[in-house]
Structure formats: structure tokens, C-alpha cells
Design a protein around this motif. Structure first.
Motif, PDB file in Angstrom:
ATOM      1  N   PHE A  69      -0.404   6.161  -3.346  1.00 35.54           N
ATOM      2  CA  PHE A  69      -0.260   6.257  -4.798  1.00 35.54           C
ATOM      3  C   PHE A  69       1.190   6.283  -5.285  1.00 35.54           C
ATOM      4  CE2 PHE A  69      -4.347   8.343  -3.757  1.00 35.54           C
ATOM      5  CZ  PHE A  69      -5.187   7.458  -4.420  1.00 35.54           C
ATOM      6  N   TYR A 123     -13.948   1.843  -7.102  1.00 38.98           N
ATOM      7  CA  TYR A 123     -12.708   2.577  -6.840  1.00 38.98           C
ATOM      8  C   TYR A 123     -12.568   2.931  -5.369  1.00 38.98           C
ATOM      9  CZ  TYR A 123      -8.943   5.964  -7.407  1.00 38.98           C
ATOM     10  OH  TYR A 123      -7.749   6.635  -7.299  1.00 38.98           O
ATOM     11  N   ILE A 132      -9.502   1.598  -2.947  1.00 40.03           N
ATOM     12  CA  ILE A 132      -8.610   2.434  -2.135  1.00 40.03           C
ATOM     13  C   ILE A 132      -8.764   2.097  -0.659  1.00 40.03           C
ATOM     14  CG2 ILE A 132      -7.986   4.791  -1.492  1.00 40.03           C
ATOM     15  CD1 ILE A 132      -7.304   4.006  -4.385  1.00 40.03           C
ATOM     16  N   TRP A 177      -6.945  -1.074   0.069  1.00 34.93           N
ATOM     17  CA  TRP A 177      -5.505  -0.984  -0.160  1.00 34.93           C
ATOM     18  C   TRP A 177      -4.783  -0.106   0.847  1.00 34.93           C
ATOM     19  CZ3 TRP A 177      -1.372  -2.816  -2.556  1.00 34.93           C
ATOM     20  CH2 TRP A 177      -0.279  -1.986  -2.786  1.00 34.93           C
ATOM     21  N   PHE A 203      -3.361  -3.383  -7.755  1.00 32.70           N
ATOM     22  CA  PHE A 203      -3.839  -2.064  -7.336  1.00 32.70           C
ATOM     23  C   PHE A 203      -3.640  -1.038  -8.436  1.00 32.70           C
ATOM     24  CE2 PHE A 203      -2.601   2.121  -5.733  1.00 32.70           C
ATOM     25  CZ  PHE A 203      -3.833   2.531  -5.232  1.00 32.70           C
ATOM     26  N   GLU A 204      -2.445  -0.980  -8.993  1.00 35.12           N
ATOM     27  CA  GLU A 204      -2.157   0.055  -9.996  1.00 35.12           C
ATOM     28  C   GLU A 204      -3.005  -0.131 -11.251  1.00 35.12           C
ATOM     29  OE1 GLU A 204       2.441   1.167  -8.716  1.00 35.12           O
ATOM     30  OE2 GLU A 204       2.097  -0.210 -10.397  1.00 35.12           O
ATOM     31  N   SER A 217      -6.610   0.877 -10.395  1.00 33.88           N
ATOM     32  CA  SER A 217      -6.664   2.317 -10.163  1.00 33.88           C
ATOM     33  C   SER A 217      -6.694   3.070 -11.492  1.00 33.88           C
ATOM     34  CB  SER A 217      -5.472   2.757  -9.318  1.00 33.88           C
ATOM     35  OG  SER A 217      -5.565   4.119  -8.983  1.00 33.88           O
ATOM     36  N   ARG A 218      -5.857   2.669 -12.430  1.00 35.47           N
ATOM     37  CA  ARG A 218      -5.863   3.312 -13.750  1.00 35.47           C
ATOM     38  C   ARG A 218      -7.211   3.119 -14.447  1.00 35.47           C
ATOM     39  NH1 ARG A 218      -0.566   1.145 -14.029  1.00 35.47           N
ATOM     40  NH2 ARG A 218      -1.374  -0.676 -15.138  1.00 35.47           N
ATOM     41  N   SER A 271     -10.240   5.150 -11.804  1.00 33.58           N
ATOM     42  CA  SER A 271     -10.177   6.455 -11.137  1.00 33.58           C
ATOM     43  C   SER A 271     -10.869   7.563 -11.923  1.00 33.58           C
ATOM     44  CB  SER A 271      -8.721   6.840 -10.850  1.00 33.58           C
ATOM     45  OG  SER A 271      -7.971   6.905 -12.058  1.00 33.58           O
TER      46      SER A 271
END
Length: 279
Positions: free
Chosen positions: A104, A223, A227, A230, A258-259, A262-263, A266
Motif C-alpha cells: 500500500f 478487492y 490485492i 498485486w 491498483f491505486e 483500491s480506492r 476497499s
């Protein structure tokens, strides 16, 4: 009288499943990712029934889930607890915290940043340690400059020290810091020899292909799979400066993808876990 020990009964200080022991996408890997993401948030304990329910949400049949849970107990990630539940092994927490930082908090070098070089001379009588050091340095994202000499971005210096202490190799290693490595050829050419950029590119492309197929209407499953797909990349890709990589390098695209996902996923994924474990 001779007593046979249950192989699933692992002491709390036993060796635990390491960061990339399980192949991403496998049942064991998905459950290991699920546990790493949520068990600490849940107070370190989860019921067997809730864990199996969450596995079902990842399209893992009950029988396969129970087999994978047994495997994770045998490797020391989980400890059987009262009332048909599992506790997170306290010995696993440092590994998971290390994973949090890598997964992260993605870091990338810029031109002029420091590098760390590792020179290690391990005696012939410790070939096992030599092999372990080599494999763990590759996992850390180190490049191989020459036999017994590796290079990593300076921002990995702390993790490098921890690795050497963890495997008992610190007394055989000397570390150097420099902002100006000077190989005989251009640094970009040297980097392409020190790291297997072809293999790294393939890992980025694998990740981008895998996330393109995610069903974001099921945020929990999407999600966890994000992860899980990744989590290997931030280890094996050291985050080299863009100036030293091919112009079409996919790393920045992987990080942005990814970011962004993820936002998006998550928070809703956590809500699903909380509902599943408290209902």
C-alpha cells in the motif's frame, strides 16, 4: 506411551507462511490474502463458519476452503481457537505489517536517489544460507551485479537490514550507500543486466490482464483478488527510476490501476466482511 502430534497444531512462534509462499490466484493464496487484509481489523479472531462463508464469496467451494485453512494452520498463519474459530498467529504480524508497507505504500526511485550495495561472502559450509540469501534478495527486489554482490534502491535499506538479521546472514555482509554507481557501460544498460526486466514486464502485464477481468459489482471478491494479484509485484519490482527503464515500461500504469481500484473497492469490501462476521 508414544503420542503422535497433530500436524495442524503449530506453536505460536513457529515459522509462518511467508509473503509469497503461495501462488497468487490459488485457493491458499486467496485465503492468505483475505486473512492478511481483515483478521487484524476483526481483532485477530474469526469463526470457522465466517471464514468459509467469505471463501464462498470468492467462489471457493467449502471442501477446498477447509483444506486450505488446514494448510494455513500447518504453516502457522492461523491457530485453532475455542468455539470453532481461528486466531491469527502473533508471529505472523511482522510479516503482514511488512506486506502492508510494500503493498500500500509503493515507492519509486528518482534520479539521484541513493542505492545500497550488498557484498556477502558466505562460507562453503553454509550453502543453505547462501541459497536462502540469494532467493530472499531476489524477493526483496535486488539486482545481481556480480556473484556475491547485489544492489537495491536506497529506500529498501531498512528492509535489507531486517532480512539479513532474520536469516542470520548479517555477519557475512557489508553494505555500502552511493548516489553514483559507475558501471563500465551506461547505467541504463547495466540495470537491464542486473534485473530481469523481461520477467518484470511479464508480471506487470499479468497483473493488468487479471484486473481487467474483475467484476467490480462484487466489491469484496474483486478487492481480495486485486490485492492477491498485486501483492507480489511491489516485492519483485524495486521501483527503479523511469530514466533507467524502457520508454514503454508498464510499471506506472500498474500502480495507477491498483491505486484507483483500491480506492474504489476497499471500503465496500470491508463493509461486506463486517456484515458477514457479525451477522
Amino acid at each position: 506411551m508414544t503420542t503422535t502430534m497433530d500436524p495442524s497444531a503449530v506453536a505460536a512462534d513457529a515459522v509462518v507462511l511467508d509473503d509469497i509462499d503461495a501462488r497468487p490466484g490459488s485457493t491458499t493464496s486467496l485465503l492468505r490474502t483475505l486473512i492478511g487484509l481483515y483478521l487484524r481489523t476483526l481483532g485477530g479472531t474469526i469463526s470457522s463458519a465466517a471464514l468459509v462463508r467469505l471463501a464462498a464469496d470468492l467462489s471457493i467451494p467449502t471442501a477446498r476452503a477447509r483444506t486450505a485453512i488446514t494448510r494455513l494452520k500447518q504453516r502457522g498463519l492461523l491457530i485453532a481457537a475455542p468455539n470453532a474459530s481461528y486466531d491469527l498467529n502473533p508471529a505472523a504480524v511482522p510479516m503482514l505489517e511488512r506486506g502492508d508497507r510494500r503493498i500500500f505504500e509503493v515507492r519509486t526511485m528518482r534520479a539521484g536517489d541513493d542505492w545500497t550495495l550488498v557484498s556477502a561472502t558466505i562460507p562453503e559450509t553454509r550453502r543453505d544460507l547462501r541459497h536462502q540469501l540469494r532467493s530472499r534478495l531476489q524477493f526483496l527486489g535486488a539486482g545481481a551485479v556480480a556473484p556475491g554482490l547485489w544492489i537495491v534502491p536506497g529506500h529498501l535499506d531498512g528492509e535489507l537490514e531486517m532480512l539479513l538479521d532474520e536469516i542470520g546472514a548479517r555477519s557475512f555482509a557489508t553494505l555500502f550507500r552511493t548516489a553514483d554507481p559507475r558501471p563500465a557501460r551506461p547505467l541504463a544498460e547495466a540495470v537491464s543486466a542486473w534485473w530481469d526486466l523481461t520477467a518484470l514486464r511479464a508480471e506487470h502485464e499479468r497483473f493488468l490482464t487479471s484486473v481487467a477481468a474483475l467484476d467490480t459489482s462484487a466489491p469484496f471478491a474483486a478487492y481480495v483478488r486485486l490485492i492477491d494479484s498485486w501483492r507480489v509485484l511491489p516485492y519483485i519490482d524495486p521501483g527503479l527510476p523511469a530514466e533507467l527503464l524502457p520508454a514503454d515500461w508498464p510499471g506506472a500504469r500498474s500502480v495507477a490501476t491498483f491505486e484507483g481500484l483500491s480506492r474504489e473497492l476497499s471500503g465496500r469490501a470491508l463493509q461486506h466482511v463486517q456484515q458477514c462476521t457479525t451477522g
